[in-house]
Structure formats: structure tokens, C-alpha cells
Design a protein around this motif. Sequence first.
Motif, short mmCIF file in Angstrom:
data_model
loop_
_atom_site.label_atom_id
_atom_site.label_comp_id
_atom_site.label_asym_id
_atom_site.label_seq_id
_atom_site.Cartn_x
_atom_site.Cartn_y
_atom_site.Cartn_z
N GLY A 23 4.22 43.87 100.10
CA GLY A 23 4.03 45.15 100.53
C GLY A 23 3.50 45.19 101.78
O GLY A 23 3.67 44.45 102.61
N GLU A 71 1.46 39.07 86.99
CA GLU A 71 2.22 39.57 87.95
C GLU A 71 2.26 41.14 87.60
O GLU A 71 3.05 41.54 86.61
CB GLU A 71 3.30 38.78 88.78
N LYS A 121 4.11 45.29 89.60
CA LYS A 121 4.69 45.82 90.78
C LYS A 121 4.08 47.26 90.52
O LYS A 121 4.34 48.07 89.32
CB LYS A 121 6.09 45.80 90.63
N LYS A 143 4.06 51.19 90.77
CA LYS A 143 4.88 52.46 91.28
C LYS A 143 4.01 53.64 91.78
O LYS A 143 4.55 54.59 92.44
CB LYS A 143 5.81 52.99 89.92
N ASP A 160 3.93 50.78 95.44
CA ASP A 160 5.08 49.90 95.94
C ASP A 160 4.44 48.54 96.51
O ASP A 160 4.80 47.91 97.46
CB ASP A 160 5.73 50.45 97.05
N SER A 161 3.32 48.11 95.82
CA SER A 161 2.67 46.53 95.96
C SER A 161 3.22 45.99 94.75
O SER A 161 3.21 46.21 93.73
CB SER A 161 1.19 46.81 96.16
N VAL A 162 3.22 44.71 94.97
CA VAL A 162 3.32 43.55 94.17
C VAL A 162 2.17 42.78 94.32
O VAL A 162 1.67 42.21 95.21
CB VAL A 162 4.53 42.62 94.45
#
Length: 370
Positions: free
Chosen positions: A277, A328, A330, A332, A350-352
Motif C-alpha cells: 500500500g 493476512e 486486504k 477495501k 487498499d492496504s494489505v
Amino acid sequence: MTENNEELYCIGCGVKIQSDDKDELGYTPKAAVKKGLEKEELYCQRCFRLRNYNEITDVSLTDDDFLALLNEIGKSDALIVNVVDIFDFSGSIIPGIHRFVGDNPVLLVGNKEDLLPHSLKRSKLKDWLRQSANAQGLRPLEVVLTSAKKNQQVRELLELIDKYREGRDVYVVGVTNVGKSTLINQIIKESTGYQDLITTSRFPGTTLDMIKIPFDDGSELIDTPGIIHKDQMAHYLTGKDLRLAAPQKEIKPRVYQLNPGQTLFLGALARFDYVAGEKQGVVVYAENNLMIHRTKTAGATEFYAKHAGELLQPPADITNLPELVRFEFKTKEKSDLVFSGLGWVSVKADSVVAGWAPKGVAVSLRKAMI
């Protein structure tokens, strides 16, 4: 515990008296046993404190005892008040409780509300607790946020109990460490002189060490012993470590500017990896004194192996701490990565990210509360 080879039982709750383990049912100091026998009034320490100080202390049951208790609740026509820890929902929900509740109505009580930041929207938290309960098969009539420690929203809870019990008994259930006994004690205090809703003059129990507090219409508020939930973070910590890990006062946000490939350690108890990200300020909401250490993800596993229990604390002794397991996600939308029993890390959309926690302790993602 025997006296002249005779087993002794508490006349208050019927539990067998023992003087070996103060955390187990029936504990009574030897001096108190002697005095009780002389007076022919032998109470376990829990009943003694209840009779003399209106103070209920938490006790725990074996799994078999607790299953017997749940079966008893399942067969009754009663209102169930299920107390959970706001910071540790997955570690404080009783496994399979929905099967035992049956058709009985449930009030879900999220305790320790006083520890939350003022900026956190309580309505969002209630919705999250309800959704989390629904995912466990539980359909609460209402969700109430309380602080047993600060005596907040206890009157509101009492009014809801009175509204929904419809003359039935009320069972208060919860695992250990959720503050259930503190809440019961506040209910007793609050109800004294509060329209005589609860009479506190007598507290008979049963062999399962339930405490029964009579209502004025003949039904009872029943405090049940807590069950030890093996997946609670608190299960792996000493009292000293717990004070450094579990929030004690209103938590203050801490901001860390992270690039992808950086890691935060929350003591030795949890790990947050920013996988992918844009550079951002992640916000940590946890006990204010919990040590947080930033490092590169590339060498984080080796760093943990070398420093857990020393530079990375709590706990000071990692002997009983299970290995950390990775989850883990992701995002939204703006989200909270929740470490059950510790707190959460707020990240942008929008970060992992990856969260690590001791095996069995839940890591989950929810819509941001703040």
C-alpha cells in the motif's frame, strides 16, 4: 478437605470445602474452617465474603461442570444475560452457547466501555458486537455497553432486565476475566433502594456454586461461575503481564508512519506487518503502557526469536506462550485489524496487512470504529 476423615461442605452453596487452592471452588483458609466448625457455620470464602460484604468473587469451573450448568440453563425458561469483553469478543464468547440458550431471550453486555476512546462511536461498536454474536449463532434482543468498574450503564441494564424477564429467572453468564462478578456487585449496589428491584438479604447457592439473588416477585437473578476460555490472551499472562497488556485506562491512539515492508511488535504478544500500500500513518489502540517496537519485516521473525521476553515484553517469560500465527487481509475501506484481548490497529483502504497472534487467539478485520 476433611476433619476427622469427614468431608466438609459449605452451608451457603454446598460446594466441598478445600484449603489448598484459593482460585478453585470451595477455598477456605484453615483458620476459617476451624472457626466455622466451632460456630457450626462453615462457609467457603466466596460465600463468607458475599454474606458479610455483599461482594461476589469470580470462580472457574471444569469443562464438564460448565456443560452441566449450560444444560441446566438450556432446560429452564429464563432470560440470559451474556457478558463479554469489548476488547476480546472471540476470547470471551462461550463456545457453542447458542446451542444451550435455545429459545431463551439473550441480552448481550459488552463490558469495559470506559476503556474506549471518546472518539469511538458506540453505535458502531454495538453493531459490530451484534454482528459478531450473529456469526456465532447468537441473536441478542439488545446489546448494552457497560463499565462494571465505573458503574456506567448499570441502571440501563437493570431496566432492560426488568423489561425482558417477564417474571422469569435471569442467568448471568460469561467466561473468566470479563468483569462479570464486578458487574453483579454493581447490580447489587445499584439495586439497593432502586425501587426494590432486587432484594439482597439472602444468597442461597447450589453445588455448582451459583449465587441466587431473589427478585421481589419470587424469581431470581443467578450469577454463574465463569468458564476458562483457552483461547483468551489473558490465559497466557501473569497478573503483572496482564496489567501491561490489557487496557487499564482509556486508551490513547498512537500513530506510526509506515512504509510497506515494516512491522510493529506489540510486546511479544502480537505483530503487525504492513505488506503493501501507500505510506501511511497507522494508528494503534492498545494499553497505553504496552511497548510497541518498529522494525523491518524482512528480519522480523529472527528479531522476535532473539528478543521475545527481553526487549519485547510482555510477557517476561515466553515459556507458555504459543507460537505466533499469521493472518493476512486486504482492506477495501478504512479498517481495524483487531487482536483479540489486546486492541486494534487502524489502517486505510487498499492496504494489505498481516496480523500475528498466539495460536488460538483471534485476529480479525472490521470496519473502522473511529
